[in-house]
Design an enzyme around this catalytic site. Sequence first.
Site, PDB file in Angstrom:
ATOM      1  N   HIS A  66       0.900  -1.120   0.014  1.00 23.19           N
ATOM      2  CA  HIS A  66      -0.048  -0.213   0.112  1.00 23.19           C
ATOM      3  C   HIS A  66       0.814   1.307   0.068  1.00 23.19           C
ATOM      4  CE1 HIS A  66       1.033  -0.060   4.151  1.00 23.19           C
ATOM      5  NE2 HIS A  66       0.510   1.364   4.188  1.00 23.19           N
TER       6      HIS A  66
ATOM      7  N   HIS B 297       1.743   6.901  -0.385  1.00 23.09           N
ATOM      8  CA  HIS B 297       0.680   6.050   0.516  1.00 23.09           C
ATOM      9  C   HIS B 297      -0.507   5.823  -0.267  1.00 23.09           C
ATOM     10  CE1 HIS B 297      -1.579   4.873   4.010  1.00 23.09           C
ATOM     11  NE2 HIS B 297      -0.220   4.490   4.648  1.00 23.09           N
TER      12      HIS B 297
END
Length: 165
Positions: free
Chosen positions: A70, A85
């Site tokens: 992620h 992110h």
Amino acid sequence: MFNKLFGKKEVKKEETIVAPLTGKIVSIEEVPDPTFSQKMMGDGIAIEPTEGVVVSPVDGEIVQFFHTKHAIGIQSESGAEILIHVGLETVNMNGEGFEGHVNVGDKVKAGDKLLTFNLDLIKEKAASTVTPIVITNGDAVESLDKRAASEATKGATSLLQIKMK
């Protein structure tokens, strides 16, 4: 003396960071997570993606790639450390819906595909799709200029102009 004879490799001090995703540009202060909006990780910008592809925003090296896929860290040629992110609270997805296309240590060029993700799954399972792009070594940055645009195209739109100390 040898530097004079053979020339010392010049390190880039200024660099343009291009959009790693396609979507709507969001100010870092508007990210619905205090870790990012209060710049605890560093200054930057965010994108609300309209497609599930992340490309490199700079020429550099992959220095971190979370096992959950992620988030990814890149060190640019100028020395800027950039964290991408994808979404908020996506770590809880444990990698579901994410696919990595690079590994730590890989050299990348701006526009190279880094990871893909299932945008609908993130909308369903995470707090937000908003993706912060943060300079995590702000102490090494002399200046950071944010470009005024409302939409970003991955690999093309200039987001930040950075000058390292």
